[in-house]
Each structure stands twice: as C-alpha cells, then as structure tokens.
Design a protein around this motif. Structure first.
Motif, mmCIF file in Angstrom:
data_model
loop_
_atom_site.group_PDB
_atom_site.id
_atom_site.type_symbol
_atom_site.label_atom_id
_atom_site.label_comp_id
_atom_site.label_asym_id
_atom_site.label_seq_id
_atom_site.Cartn_x
_atom_site.Cartn_y
_atom_site.Cartn_z
ATOM 1 N N PRO A 182 -22.490 9.802 -4.135
ATOM 2 C CA PRO A 182 -21.635 9.896 -2.948
ATOM 3 C C PRO A 182 -22.219 9.172 -1.743
ATOM 4 C CG PRO A 182 -21.955 12.058 -3.968
ATOM 5 C CD PRO A 182 -22.921 11.128 -4.619
ATOM 6 N N VAL A 183 -21.341 8.540 -0.975
ATOM 7 C CA VAL A 183 -21.709 7.933 0.299
ATOM 8 C C VAL A 183 -20.952 8.688 1.385
ATOM 9 C CG1 VAL A 183 -21.668 5.840 1.702
ATOM 10 C CG2 VAL A 183 -22.100 5.671 -0.763
ATOM 11 N N ILE A 184 -21.693 9.255 2.318
ATOM 12 C CA ILE A 184 -21.113 10.107 3.355
ATOM 13 C C ILE A 184 -21.332 9.466 4.716
ATOM 14 C CG2 ILE A 184 -21.126 12.397 4.397
ATOM 15 C CD1 ILE A 184 -22.309 13.431 1.732
ATOM 16 N N GLY A 185 -20.246 9.257 5.449
ATOM 17 C CA GLY A 185 -20.304 8.576 6.726
ATOM 18 C C GLY A 185 -20.946 9.401 7.827
ATOM 19 N N ALA A 186 -21.235 8.738 8.936
ATOM 20 C CA ALA A 186 -21.913 9.377 10.059
ATOM 21 C C ALA A 186 -21.102 10.506 10.677
ATOM 22 C CB ALA A 186 -22.247 8.330 11.120
ATOM 23 N N GLU A 187 -19.777 10.410 10.549
ATOM 24 C CA GLU A 187 -18.906 11.456 11.089
ATOM 25 C C GLU A 187 -18.448 12.422 10.003
ATOM 26 O OE1 GLU A 187 -18.613 11.724 14.248
ATOM 27 O OE2 GLU A 187 -19.580 9.801 14.710
ATOM 28 N N GLY A 188 -19.103 12.375 8.848
ATOM 29 C CA GLY A 188 -18.782 13.293 7.762
ATOM 30 C C GLY A 188 -17.733 12.789 6.795
ATOM 31 N N VAL A 189 -17.238 11.562 7.018
ATOM 32 C CA VAL A 189 -16.256 10.982 6.100
ATOM 33 C C VAL A 189 -16.896 10.776 4.734
ATOM 34 C CG1 VAL A 189 -14.885 8.928 5.583
ATOM 35 C CG2 VAL A 189 -14.944 9.837 7.906
ATOM 36 N N ARG A 190 -16.222 11.211 3.692
ATOM 37 C CA ARG A 190 -16.715 11.003 2.328
ATOM 38 C C ARG A 190 -15.961 9.824 1.732
ATOM 39 N NH1 ARG A 190 -19.568 15.016 -0.397
ATOM 40 N NH2 ARG A 190 -20.223 16.722 0.999
ATOM 41 N N TYR A 191 -16.695 8.743 1.505
ATOM 42 C CA TYR A 191 -16.064 7.576 0.902
ATOM 43 C C TYR A 191 -15.786 7.847 -0.570
ATOM 44 C CZ TYR A 191 -17.161 5.151 5.197
ATOM 45 O OH TYR A 191 -17.207 4.779 6.513
#
Length: 225
Positions: A182-191
């Motif tokens: 998983p890649v999780i963005g700085a604002e918590g977005v889960r790509y």
C-alpha cells in the motif's frame, strides 16, 4: 497498511516512510544498445530494517535514505496524481487476440515497451504474443497491462522495493514498489493497491507521488558513476 504492516507512507513535504520490514535492493536497467530496455540486473541489497525513510526530494546526501534535506530546501511534495482506479482511467488498445491497457500518465520512461517494434504494434501480431506479454509485464510503473480472453496478465512480483538505476541513461530512476504494498498519501489518501508502481525520488515529478520520468531531465539525478 496490509496485514503484515507493510506500507509506504508519504510524509507531508518530506520522505517516504516504509514500514513492515520491507526488503530493499538496487536493480539496473539493461539496455539493448538501440534505446530500448531488455532486462533487469540486480546490483545489491540493503540490510533489512523494520522501518526506514527514503528520500523523496532528491537532495539527500545519504541517498537513498532521507537526511532531512527536504526541510533545508523547502521541498514541495504536494501530490498531484488523480488516484482514479487504473481500469477506469486507462486507454484500451485492441490487438489480434489480445488487448493492451495503457495509462500514459504513469510512464516512468523505463523503455521496456520499445524493443521489437514497440508493444503497441506487437499486440497486432498473434505470433508476437509472448513478446507483447514480456514487454508489458516488464513495465515497472504498471502503465501497461496485457489482457487475453478477459484475463489481466500480471508478473509475479515479491512484496518488496527496488531502487532503479537507469544505467543506460546515467540516471537514478524511481522507487519501484512491488507486490501490492500500500501507498498512503500525506493526507491519508490510500492509492489503489497495485502489483507494480514507481514513485518519484528526484522531487521533480508533476504526477507525485508517482514517477513521470522527470529524473531524465534532472542534472542532480545522475547515478554517481
């Protein structure tokens, strides 16, 4: 995170935090001498760590790891990727007995799609089916995917991370995240979890967190040799 805690977590305007004891190694692109790529060459492993921070701004003097340089250069790591599911946002090229899914914005310019006349032409020739599959599956960014009889063809990849050395171009390439980590963005977005994606590590991509090939124009992204 997945069930084993493996994840790549993006720190706002900072590095990638990798958790879960993910294995990290270096791989080199092997060129065909004509501008295409034909193989991967493993070039070293890093000691396994439970967690570590990978440079995202391109300025670290301790590459591939973060040394805090992002703060000194006021790095803007704003994420621009659309995060629309791959299957809903790619273009479909119909060939003879197969199709090619193509999301161009993900291109990391690794050039595995170029030999033998390019994969877009290979799909038009049934006799070149295996070549087409090989080229699409070698795309580290996951831009290209072959579909045969409704089945999406994906390579079997370990759940680890490789740092790409684009030796033919003399550049440090992107971070190759494999096996659906998983890649999780700085604002918590889960790509969208995918079998293969490439993350920018030169800091110049306009499709952050993903690589867009900007390292090829970045004078600071040389491979050090």
């Amino acid at each position: 995170m997945d069930e084993k805690g493996k994840a790549v977590i993006i720190i706002k305007n900072g590095p990638y935090r990798v958790t879960g004891g993910v294995r990290l190694d270096n791989v080199r692109i092997v060129g065909d001498g004509e501008g295409g790529s034909i193989a991967w060459e493993k070039s070293g492993d890093y000691p396994r760590q439970e967690s570590f921070f990978l440079c995202r701004c391109g300025a670290s003097r301790d590459k591939p790891f973060c040394d805090g340089s992002h703060a000194k250069i006021a790095f803007d790591g704003t994420e621009q990727a659309d995060n629309i599911p791959y299957a809903e946002s790619c273009r479909i090229y119909k060939g003879d007995g197969m199709a090619l899914m193509d999301k161009e914005v993900l291109c990391a310019i690794a050039r595995y799609c170029d030999p033998h006349g390019q994969v877009w032409n290979l799909i038009m020739r049934p006799e070149d089916r295996e070549l087409a599959i090989e080229e699409a599956c070698s795309c580290p960014a996951g831009r290209l995917t072959i579909v045969i009889d409704g089945e999406i063809i994906e390579p079997k990849l370990p759940r680890d991370i490789s740092l790409i050395d684009d030796r033919p171009e003399g550049k440090l390439g992107p971070i190759w995240v494999k096996g659906g980590i998983p890649v999780i963005g700085a604002e918590g977005v889960r790509y969208e979890p995918r079998n293969r994606v490439t993350l920018c590590r030169c800091g110049q991509s306009r499709n952050k967190p993903f690589c867009d090939g900007a390292h090829l124009q970045d004078e600071e992204a040389d491979d050090g040799e």
